[in-house]
Design an enzyme around this catalytic site. Sequence first.
Site, PDB file in Angstrom:
ATOM      1  CE  LYS A  47      -0.302  -7.560   3.813  1.00 18.95           C
ATOM      2  NZ  LYS A  47       0.271  -6.186   3.884  1.00 18.95           N
ATOM      3  CD  GLU A 102     -12.958  -3.779   0.015  1.00 20.78           C
ATOM      4  OE1 GLU A 102     -13.687  -3.482  -0.953  1.00 20.78           O
ATOM      5  OE2 GLU A 102     -12.335  -2.928   0.690  1.00 20.78           O
ATOM      6  CG  ASP A 148       6.053   0.696   0.899  1.00 20.77           C
ATOM      7  OD1 ASP A 148       6.919   1.212   0.153  1.00 20.77           O
ATOM      8  OD2 ASP A 148       5.810  -0.521   0.915  1.00 20.77           O
ATOM      9  N   PRO A 151       3.362   2.027  -6.785  1.00 23.10           N
ATOM     10  CG  PRO A 151       4.186   2.351  -8.942  1.00 23.10           C
ATOM     11  CD  PRO A 151       4.589   2.438  -7.502  1.00 23.10           C
ATOM     12  CB  ALA A 152       3.263  -2.907  -5.723  1.00 23.81           C
TER      13      ALA A 152
END
Length: 592
Positions: A47, A102, A148, A151-152
């Site tokens: 990220k 991961e 948070d 779905p994402a």
Amino acid sequence: MASGTSQSGVGRVIAGRYLLLNQLGSGGMGHVWLAHDQQLDCEVALKEIVFRDPGEAAQDRTARVARARAEARHAAGLRGHPHVVTVHDVLEHEGLPWIVMEYVAGALDLRALVSRRGPLAPAECARIGLAVLDALTAGHERGVMHRDVKPANILLAPDRTGSPYARVLLTDYGISVQPDGDETRYTRTHVIVGTAGYLAPERTQGGPPTAAADLFSLGCTLYYGVEGHGPFDRDTGLATLTAVLLEEPRPPLRAGALEPVLAAMLAKDPVHRITAARTEAALAAIVTPQSPPRPRLDPGSEPPWASGTPDQAAQGRGGRRRRLPRLLLGPLAGLLGFVLLGGGAWYALANLPGAGDGQPYGRAVGLARPLKDGDCVQAVWPDAPFTGTPRLTVVQCLGTTTDGQVMTVYEAGSADEARTTGGTQCEQRTEETREKLAAVRTYAVIPTGDGFDAAGRRVACLLLGTTGPVFGPLGRHREMGMRIPDTATMQKQDCLDRVSDHSARLRPCDGPHGERVLGFARLSPDTTFQQARDGKAQEVCEESLPPQDYGYDPGGHESAFWASKSAWKTTSHYVVCTVRPQNGGTMEGDQV
């Protein structure tokens, strides 16, 4: 995480170790990359924090960097949890943090999956909810609120057996916080951190993050999974937040047995919201309903993704609302009332007692004899498909156009028990076959009170095509070597030999065969059949079901597909995705 197209930055080496291969996705804090760990010779996800506004205040930039470090720390505290994406490391490169995570091969997030293939069955959605709830509870026990859940942030990935979407993983602890801890809360002034439409009402008013607020967000997420849209979705973010605070959720149309659980999770007042423990019990009851005393139901395997896009739900005119099982009445007393039993399938909880002399299922169904295992039927609906009670006719399974087949029959203790539990029982008993087919639904044919004995005290469990005929036997009723005339009867893990562009022969997988079915992919509604055959189907199969994600060597195997005109005539627009040898030879056994 499905691999996306390569972006600017491919080929960069981060911290002298991680080679960026391609971008997997983007979010509010930056990009996620697929990278190769050159030291350990394996793939990881990285990220990257990105500041899109050059004029962003220094304190805001500092807060976002701190939030990234907090994400790594919080997620690392849950390392090893089966439903949390593992964080391996956090490092700095050119002054900014990168989180090493991961890499979950073959995964899609829930938002992308529903967008691509349509809403989930309620029982499948409940299974996902149980897994996410387990992950959230593990965090809550450490004092970490996710804040948070949406779905994402839920990934669905193949398990070790290759079953697509069987693994459920919660990701993105980027705005998580320990409310009772001493650490700084990394939230910019006057900004609500979270996602509109998934925030709990108390959070929209500036209230602290709590386990109850995470549970509300999970309720919104499961609602999206089963309905295909959020409970408070509006045209703008402000309108959505207003709806969360002041309006009731839109009445669900597809939720079935999940409906009362969602209502309890979406209670506006957190004091009246269902607890995590009771939510777990309610979801578990949907995933594995209590069976009647006889016969006992084999537990079967963990349900995979339910293929095919459900039609808009409509309660059958001959159906009834049923009372919740006792297991759910306690947690949801005073909130829920009557609900329609049954998971993601459509049921004919039809025919009132006493309807139709000499007809075990009543005049509407019209059969003079009870259905038996393996019977193929044609179904004529009084209005739209799966609305009302169909008139059934038993037909030959081969040589005629069949709408469905009886996959099993089971004995009920009484006519009332058959009416009360038939839908749920049939969904459970047909689940293994149903989840392997592209476009079928379960339908329980329930005896009337007067016809209960004439039906042999048995409920017949059908699988019916959702958008059209199924063109022949289904599941275990097929015979090796038989010719399969249409994609509607192909199922996951089938081994096939091509006969023509339109048909195949079913072959044993432990013997020579030309290709193997991996799954199904749905093309956009405006795609023509010719466009599908000219390359669109191949492109979608290569992207959504790449053979390497199932353990096949990309150097020796390739994607292939089947497309049938029936899927275009009925507007379902799905194709069957397969794997085959690149050299045109044959495969055998578990050869990969």
